[in-house]
Design a protein around this motif. Structure first.
Motif, short mmCIF file in Angstrom:
data_model
loop_
_atom_site.label_atom_id
_atom_site.label_comp_id
_atom_site.label_asym_id
_atom_site.label_seq_id
_atom_site.Cartn_x
_atom_site.Cartn_y
_atom_site.Cartn_z
N HIS A 187 56.28 -26.25 5.47
CA HIS A 187 57.31 -26.70 4.52
C HIS A 187 57.03 -26.21 3.10
O HIS A 187 57.97 -25.91 2.36
N GLY B 298 49.18 -36.66 -6.16
CA GLY B 298 48.95 -35.40 -6.88
C GLY B 298 49.60 -35.44 -8.25
O GLY B 298 48.98 -35.06 -9.26
N ALA B 299 50.84 -35.90 -8.30
CA ALA B 299 51.56 -35.95 -9.58
C ALA B 299 50.87 -36.93 -10.53
O ALA B 299 50.72 -36.65 -11.72
N GLU C 180 58.55 -33.67 3.66
CA GLU C 180 58.81 -33.51 5.10
C GLU C 180 58.49 -34.77 5.90
O GLU C 180 59.02 -34.97 6.98
N VAL D 288 51.21 -38.45 -0.72
CA VAL D 288 50.22 -37.51 -1.27
C VAL D 288 50.79 -36.76 -2.48
O VAL D 288 50.08 -36.54 -3.46
N VAL D 289 52.04 -36.41 -2.43
CA VAL D 289 52.68 -35.76 -3.58
C VAL D 289 52.62 -36.70 -4.80
O VAL D 289 52.33 -36.26 -5.92
N THR E 181 51.26 -29.77 -4.24
CA THR E 181 52.69 -29.83 -4.56
C THR E 181 52.94 -30.84 -5.67
O THR E 181 53.69 -30.58 -6.62
N GLY E 182 52.30 -32.00 -5.56
CA GLY E 182 52.46 -33.04 -6.58
C GLY E 182 51.97 -32.56 -7.94
O GLY E 182 52.61 -32.80 -8.97
N ASN F 239 52.27 -29.18 9.45
CA ASN F 239 53.63 -29.47 8.98
C ASN F 239 53.79 -29.18 7.49
O ASN F 239 54.78 -28.59 7.06
N HIS F 240 52.79 -29.57 6.71
CA HIS F 240 52.89 -29.36 5.26
C HIS F 240 52.88 -27.88 4.93
O HIS F 240 53.54 -27.43 4.01
N PRO G 146 50.34 -31.00 0.22
CA PRO G 146 51.21 -31.93 -0.54
C PRO G 146 50.57 -32.41 -1.84
O PRO G 146 51.29 -32.63 -2.84
N PHE G 147 49.25 -32.53 -1.89
CA PHE G 147 48.61 -32.90 -3.16
C PHE G 147 48.89 -31.81 -4.20
O PHE G 147 49.31 -32.09 -5.32
N THR H 251 41.10 -34.00 -0.93
CA THR H 251 42.07 -34.97 -0.38
C THR H 251 41.60 -35.53 0.96
O THR H 251 40.49 -35.27 1.40
N THR H 252 42.49 -36.24 1.60
CA THR H 252 42.27 -36.64 3.00
C THR H 252 42.48 -35.42 3.89
O THR H 252 43.02 -34.41 3.45
N HIS H 253 42.09 -35.56 5.16
CA HIS H 253 42.16 -34.44 6.09
C HIS H 253 43.61 -33.97 6.28
O HIS H 253 44.47 -34.75 6.67
N ARG I 12 59.58 -23.85 1.04
CA ARG I 12 60.08 -24.14 -0.30
C ARG I 12 59.69 -23.06 -1.30
O ARG I 12 60.23 -22.97 -2.38
N ARG J 10 45.76 -32.83 3.99
CA ARG J 10 46.76 -33.08 2.95
C ARG J 10 46.58 -32.32 1.64
O ARG J 10 47.17 -32.73 0.63
#
Ligand SMILES: Cc1ncc(C[n+]2csc(CCOP(=O)(O)OP(=O)(O)O)c2C)c(N)n1
Ligand code: SF4
Ligand SMILES: [Mg+2]
Lengths: 338, 286
Positions: free
Chosen positions: B114, A27-28, A16, A23-24, B84-85, B110-111, B81-82, B74-76, B118, B78
């Motif tokens: 989304h 993570g990956a 997005e 960050v994704v 998600t990865g 926002n994350h 998305p982490f 993670t960072t504030h 998904r 996030r």
């Protein structure tokens, strides 16, 4: 990549926003994958805090930033080299980083592979610092057969989970256990001790930050990539990187045709900045001509390293490549003052 | 003669004992949520080597650091998305995001929408203490109208989110809300969500006596718990839009969404298998 990756068994996702993209990727990578993201200007700015997270957690990953004119939305999509210092200093705190600047599509291809290899070796995010010119350029690219491509992967722990300390090795670059491998690691962007646990003590912070810096600093000579083209003992040297090289090499050839004593230092790893060739060249060069598509970023590095020499600057803003004639004028100026 | 014996708590094996004592204040509700989470894992006999706990920044965000599983802080904003990865790289892992209301819905809002849209397989556990606890009790997106916080000294003039309504609207396949007093129901709910494939969201209303409670003269942690007990009502599967959180009136708890739809990482890998002609189940070779 959205077309190609699924065909070769890879994952593609469009996030997005750009900070989520990085960050994704983190993570990956923490889960064991090799991962990258690509952006331009504003997206690169959005990534800065997460770049810090990758640095602090020593997560290998690759970021491509195609530089355009900035600040802000600036000049989409015109070439610039305005983000060179941002690549080095954009996240808060002290750290060292690796950044490669391609000057052709072939180099873009080669450096991206190299970026992955360096990031896996040093556990650091590596930036491919391209610009609009080289990103939109069409040129011949030779893609070698897969088995001829050197691929480096992160060092894995050799001890069982009970003995593993994520940041505990005496080496500068600790072996990396990934998520889902049974090591039950705890990784944090907070200052952390050998176990990876948050620890706010000054000693722990100082030790961690020095290691994060020294793993790059003490290996700088191995990481540096550059080319010196031309005279052995030049009286003037052009210093250039990225697509501005294409203008500079033209000026260099012209100068040589005129019989001028010039060399060209093509910097390929802008970070860590290759100091040695500059120091060597400053022994004979009466001066340097730095060519950049910004108001003077690598110029400062050259002044820092070769401070006692004369340093001329050719700046190009607005999106065009520098005019070789302007570079020639500065070469003559350096030599006239010799 | 008195003999001292040390007894292991049944949940000790699920904790990083070397990190205890934790940082939370007396009377704080975050520990209860962690306890319910660990209990759910234990009751399911969950494979802790297949679990990744991800937190953002905040008091609640410290939870990942206490669980004896892979964890990432993670960072504030996030953690989603982490997570998600991680899921994209190793879809066979279960990821749980354990974080605060500010982390997940202010900076990270926002994350959240989304990831829900998904329908990525993860459980998001949100400790809603109506403020930013860690940084001194500032207002956040869940702070009730009129409430006092360190940054709304004259009373909050922002309307709060209804998180379960937001989650349902964004597409979460499992949505529930509990208070820290609903320990059994919360635990059952977490178990259900852990077994569910898709984006699940559980909000837990929790007291922050040190800041939100103090600014609003709500008494001790115990007094705040009593208030939660008095005001909460369970109304399963009512329209999440109607499921209000009003500390002065009622706090509607329950399960609000439990549905199915195609999960994102399954679709990603189906595409990869189709386009590559290979039996890929993770991009990371094991
Ligand atoms: C980018 C950024 N902005 C601000 C902060 C400071 N900060 C730390 S925690 C926090 C709020 C946490 O609130 P919440 O998620 O509700 O957690 P709680 O402490 O209430 O459990 C903030 C603003 C930060 N760490 N990073
Ligand atoms: S400040 Fe509030 S939320 Fe944070 S630990 Fe203390 S009581 Fe809990
Ligand atoms: Mg909070």
């Amino acid at each position: 990549m959205s077309r190609r990756l699924p065909e070769v068994g890879g994952v593609y996702i469009q996030m997005e926003d750009e900070l989520a993209s990085l960050v994704v990727v983190i993570g990956a990578s923490q889960a064991g994958a090799k991962a990258m993201t690509a952006t331009s200007g504003p997206g690169f700015s959005l990534m800065m805090e997460q770049l810090g997270l990758a640095i602090m957690t020593e997560t290998p990953c690759v970021l491509v930033n195609v530089m355009r004119g900035g600040p802000s939305t600036g000049q989409p999509t015109k070439a610039s080299q305005g983000d060179v210092m941002q690549a080095k200093w954009g996240a808060h705190g002290d750290y060292e980083i690796i950044a490669l600047a391609p000057s052709s599509p072939q180099e873009f291809f080669d450096y991206t592979i190299e970026a992955f290899n360096l990031s896996e070796t040093y556990r650091v995010p590596v930036i491919v610092l391209a610009d609009e010119r080289v990103a939109h350029m069409r040129e011949k690219v030779v893609i070698p057969p897969e088995d001829e491509i050197k691929v480096v992967s992160r060092k894995k722990p050799s001890v069982p989970p009970e003995e593993y300390l994520p940041y505990g090795s005496e080496e500068l670059i600790p072996p990396m256990a990934c998520l889902g491998e049974g090591y039950r690691v705890h990784i944090t962007g907070l200052t952390h001790n050998e176990k990876g646990y948050p620890d706010m003590s000054g000693d722990v912070h100082s030790k961690l930050i020095w290691r994060i810096c020294n793993k790059i600093r003490s290996n700088a000579e191995k990481i540096w990539r550059y080319k010196v083209i031309g005279s052995e003992r030049p009286e003037a040297t052009i210093v250039v990187y990225g697509s501005a090289y294409r203008s500079a090499i033209r000026a260099f050839k012209e100068a040589r045709r005129e019989g001028l004593s010039v060399a060209l230092l093509k910097i390929e790893t802008v970070w860590p900045f290759p100091e040695k060739p500059l120091l060597d060249l400053s022994e004979t060069s009466k001066g340097f001509i730095v060519v950049e598509m910004n108001t003077g970023q690598i110029l400062r590095e050259v002044q820092r390293v070769a401070g006692s020499s004369r340093v001329e600057f050719v700046s190009q803003l607005g999106g065009d490549l520098p005019d070789p004639r302007g570079i020639l004028t500065k070469i003559r100026r350096v030599l006239d003052h010799a | 003669m008195l003999k001292q014996v040390q007894v292991e708590h049944p949940l000790d094996p699920l904790l990083r004992i070397d990190r205890i004592p934790h940082i939370w204040c007396p009377g704080c509700g975050i520990g209860i949520v962690l306890n319910a989470f660990l209990r759910a894992l234990k009751e399911l006999n969950f494979d802790m080597d297949r679990l990744v706990v991800v937190s953002g920044i905040g008091c609640a965000g410290r939870a990942a650091g206490y669980v004896n599983a892979d964890g990432f802080h993670t960072t504030h904003g996030r953690p989603i998305p982490f997570a998600t990865g991680v899921k994209l790289a190793k879809p066979y892992l279960k990821v749980v995001v354990f974080s605060g209301d500010g982390d997940l819905f202010a900076i990270g809002g926002n994350h959240f929408i989304h990831a829900a849209r998904r329908n990525i397989d993860m459980l998001v556990l949100c400790v809603n203490n109506q403020n930013y606890g860690m940084t001194g009790g500032q207002l956040g997106p869940t702070t009730p109208l009129d409430a006092r916080t360190s940054t709304s000294p004259y009373g909050n003039i922002e309307h709060p989110f209804n998180l379960v309504h937001l989650a349902a609207g964004a597409g979460a396949v499992y949505v529930a809300r509990w208070t820290v007093l609903h320990v059994r129901r919360m635990t059952e709910s977490i178990k259900k969500a852990l077994l569910k494939k898709g984006f699940s969201f559980i909000e837990v209303i929790s007291p922050c006596p040190t800041l939100f409670g103090r600014y609003n003269r709500m008494g001790t942690g115990l007094d705040m718990m009593k208030l939660l007990a008095e005001r909460s009502v369970v109304m399963n599967f009512i329209d999440p839009a109607e499921a209000v959180v009003d500390l002065r009136d009622k706090i509607v708890c329950g399960e609000f969404v439990d549905t199915e739809k195609p999960e994102y990482t399954e679709m990603v890998y189906r595409l990869i298998r189709e386009k590559s002609g290979r039996e890929v189940t993770s991009i990371v070779e094991s």
